[in-house]
Motif scaffolding. Structure first.
Motif, PDB file in Angstrom:
ATOM      1  N   ALA A   5       4.936   2.347  -6.109  1.00  0.00           N
ATOM      2  CA  ALA A   5       3.767   1.534  -6.425  1.00  0.00           C
ATOM      3  C   ALA A   5       3.841   0.214  -5.675  1.00  0.00           C
ATOM      4  O   ALA A   5       4.911  -0.209  -5.220  1.00  0.00           O
ATOM      5  N   ASP A   6       2.689  -0.432  -5.558  1.00  0.00           N
ATOM      6  CA  ASP A   6       2.619  -1.738  -4.926  1.00  0.00           C
ATOM      7  C   ASP A   6       3.303  -1.724  -3.554  1.00  0.00           C
ATOM      8  O   ASP A   6       4.150  -2.576  -3.246  1.00  0.00           O
ATOM      9  N   LEU A   7       2.944  -0.765  -2.756  1.00  0.00           N
ATOM     10  CA  LEU A   7       3.591  -0.596  -1.456  1.00  0.00           C
ATOM     11  C   LEU A   7       3.297  -1.756  -0.519  1.00  0.00           C
ATOM     12  O   LEU A   7       2.206  -2.357  -0.561  1.00  0.00           O
ATOM     13  N   GLU A   8       4.285  -2.055   0.304  1.00  0.00           N
ATOM     14  CA  GLU A   8       4.210  -3.157   1.263  1.00  0.00           C
ATOM     15  C   GLU A   8       4.491  -2.618   2.664  1.00  0.00           C
ATOM     16  O   GLU A   8       5.113  -1.569   2.812  1.00  0.00           O
ATOM     17  N   PRO A   9       4.047  -3.319   3.695  1.00  0.00           N
ATOM     18  CA  PRO A   9       4.347  -2.856   5.062  1.00  0.00           C
ATOM     19  C   PRO A   9       5.838  -2.630   5.306  1.00  0.00           C
ATOM     20  O   PRO A   9       6.209  -1.732   6.076  1.00  0.00           O
ATOM     21  N   ASP A  10       6.694  -3.417   4.662  1.00  0.00           N
ATOM     22  CA  ASP A  10       8.138  -3.230   4.828  1.00  0.00           C
ATOM     23  C   ASP A  10       8.640  -1.919   4.244  1.00  0.00           C
ATOM     24  O   ASP A  10       9.785  -1.534   4.480  1.00  0.00           O
ATOM     25  N   ASP A  11       7.808  -1.232   3.476  1.00  0.00           N
ATOM     26  CA  ASP A  11       8.191   0.075   2.934  1.00  0.00           C
ATOM     27  C   ASP A  11       7.943   1.189   3.939  1.00  0.00           C
ATOM     28  O   ASP A  11       8.284   2.345   3.684  1.00  0.00           O
TER      29      ASP A  11
END
Length: 120
Positions: free
Chosen positions: A83-89
Motif C-alpha cells: 500500500a501507499d507505493l512510492e517511486p522508490d518501491d
C-alpha cells in the motif's frame, strides 16, 4: 526441488496498492518460512518481509507499516500486500524460502520475479 513463481506486479501511480503472490510448489509439504525481496535493476537484492506459520511476520524498516505479508490457508501461496507505493518501491520482487530470522539464507532456486513500477 522447490519452485517459486511470483506474480501480481504492474505499473502504478504513487499512493496506489498492489498485491503480489508467491506460489510455492514442488517437493515441499508446507512452508516453514518465506521471504519477499526486491531487486533494483543492476543492484543487489534486498530483503523486505518474511512470514512463518502460523502468523509470524517481520518487515524491513523501508516497508514496515505499508506492506503486509501473509499466506493462504494451505500455506502454499504467500502474498505481499503493498500500500501507499512510492517511486522508490520500483523493483523486481522475488520470494524465497528462508529462515524467519535469517532471511539472507535462501533455500530454493530463485524465480523470475515480478516487476513493480511506481510512477510519480
Amino acid at each position: 526441488q522447490v519452485q517459486l513463481v511470483e506474480s501480481g506486479g504492474g505499473s502504478v501511480q504513487t499512493g496506489d496498492s498492489l498485491r503480489l503472490s508467491c506460489v510455492v510448489s514442488g517437493d515441499i509439504v508446507s512452508i516453514t518460512a518465506v521471504g519477499w525481496y526486491r531487486q533494483i535493476a543492476g543492484g543487489h537484492r534486498d530483503w523486505i518481509a518474511s512470514f512463518a506459520p502460523p502468523n509470524r511476520t517481520i518487515y524491513a524498516d523501508s516497508v514496515d507499516g505499508r506492506f503486509t505479508i501473509s499466506a493462504d490457508k494451505l500455506q502454499k501461496i504467500v502474498y505481499l500486500q503493498m500500500a501507499d507505493l512510492e517511486p522508490d518501491d520500483t523493483a523486481i520482487y522475488l520470494c524465497n524460502i528462508a529462515p524467519l530470522y535469517r532471511p539472507l539464507i535462501s533455500l530454493a532456486p530463485w524465480g523470475q520475479g515480478t516487476r513493480v513500477t511506481v510512477s510519480s
